[in-house]
Design a protein around this motif. Structure first.
Motif, PDB file in Angstrom:
ATOM      1  N   THR A   1       0.828  -1.200   0.000  1.00 14.07           N
ATOM      2  CA  THR A   1       0.000   0.000   0.000  1.00 14.07           C
ATOM      3  C   THR A   1       0.866   1.255   0.000  1.00 14.07           C
TER       4      THR A   1
ATOM      5  N   HIS B   1       2.207   2.033  -3.465  1.00 14.71           N
ATOM      6  CA  HIS B   1       1.190   2.652  -4.332  1.00 14.71           C
ATOM      7  C   HIS B   1       0.953   4.104  -3.939  1.00 14.71           C
ATOM      8  N   THR B   2       0.925   4.385  -2.653  1.00 13.48           N
ATOM      9  CA  THR B   2       0.725   5.760  -2.194  1.00 13.48           C
ATOM     10  C   THR B   2       1.899   6.641  -2.602  1.00 13.48           C
TER      11      THR B   2
ATOM     12  N   ASN C   1       1.678   7.436  -6.283  1.00 10.44           N
ATOM     13  CA  ASN C   1       0.716   8.511  -6.531  1.00 10.44           C
ATOM     14  C   ASN C   1       1.300   9.856  -6.131  1.00 10.44           C
TER      15      ASN C   1
ATOM     16  N   LEU D   1      -3.569  11.073  -3.371  1.00 16.19           N
ATOM     17  CA  LEU D   1      -3.071   9.804  -2.827  1.00 16.19           C
ATOM     18  C   LEU D   1      -4.133   8.715  -2.849  1.00 16.19           C
ATOM     19  N   SER D   2      -5.397   9.108  -2.741  1.00 15.56           N
ATOM     20  CA  SER D   2      -6.473   8.125  -2.700  1.00 15.56           C
ATOM     21  C   SER D   2      -7.029   7.807  -4.087  1.00 15.56           C
TER      22      SER D   2
ATOM     23  N   PRO E   1      -8.689   3.754  -5.403  1.00 13.66           N
ATOM     24  CA  PRO E   1      -8.557   3.075  -4.115  1.00 13.66           C
ATOM     25  C   PRO E   1      -8.575   1.556  -4.206  1.00 13.66           C
ATOM     26  N   TYR E   2      -9.129   1.000  -5.275  1.00 12.54           N
ATOM     27  CA  TYR E   2      -9.106  -0.453  -5.418  1.00 12.54           C
ATOM     28  C   TYR E   2      -7.671  -0.956  -5.574  1.00 12.54           C
TER      29      TYR E   2
ATOM     30  N   HIS F   1      -5.159   0.214  -3.872  1.00 17.77           N
ATOM     31  CA  HIS F   1      -4.627   0.107  -2.506  1.00 17.77           C
ATOM     32  C   HIS F   1      -4.884  -1.302  -1.976  1.00 17.77           C
TER      33      HIS F   1
ATOM     34  N   TYR G   1      -2.723  -3.896  -4.004  1.00 18.67           N
ATOM     35  CA  TYR G   1      -1.313  -3.895  -3.615  1.00 18.67           C
ATOM     36  C   TYR G   1      -1.114  -4.381  -2.186  1.00 18.67           C
ATOM     37  N   PHE G   2      -2.107  -4.141  -1.309  1.00 21.58           N
ATOM     38  CA  PHE G   2      -2.015  -4.693   0.040  1.00 21.58           C
ATOM     39  C   PHE G   2      -2.045  -6.217  -0.028  1.00 21.58           C
TER      40      PHE G   2
END
Length: 87
Positions: A14, A17-18, A21, A28-29, A32-33, A35, A38-39
């Motif tokens: 996560t 990915h943040t 971005n 940053l959001s 969101p899928y 996030h 990648y988690f």
């Protein structure tokens, strides 16, 4: 240790990915899928890394046993330590 590796891998996925971005200077959001994806990918990778490392130590101990050497100290437990046995 599997849960710790999975959580660490998930948080790392996560965070990557943040940070991506952030570098692209988009919110940053955004997406969101991804996030979540990648988690989950990071958790899978962290767990796979832990299993691969455990298998590697077992293979090393087999090779050491074939050569008549003692196994690595601490390699029989859940916490893997790379210290050779000195007698």
């Amino acid at each position: 240790m599997g849960l710790t590796a999975a959580i660490f891998g998930g948080v790392s996925g996560t965070a990557i990915h943040t940070i991506a971005n952030s570098v692209k200077k988009v919110p940053l959001s955004r997406q969101p899928y991804l996030h979540v994806f990648y988690f989950m990918f990071g958790a899978w990778a962290g767990n796979g890394w832990m299993n691969a490392e455990k298998q590697l130590v077992q293979d090393i101990n087999e090779i050491r046993a074939d050569k008549g050497m003692p196994p690595l100290v601490g390699s029989s437990g859940t916490w893997i330590r790379y210290v050779e046995h000195n007698e």
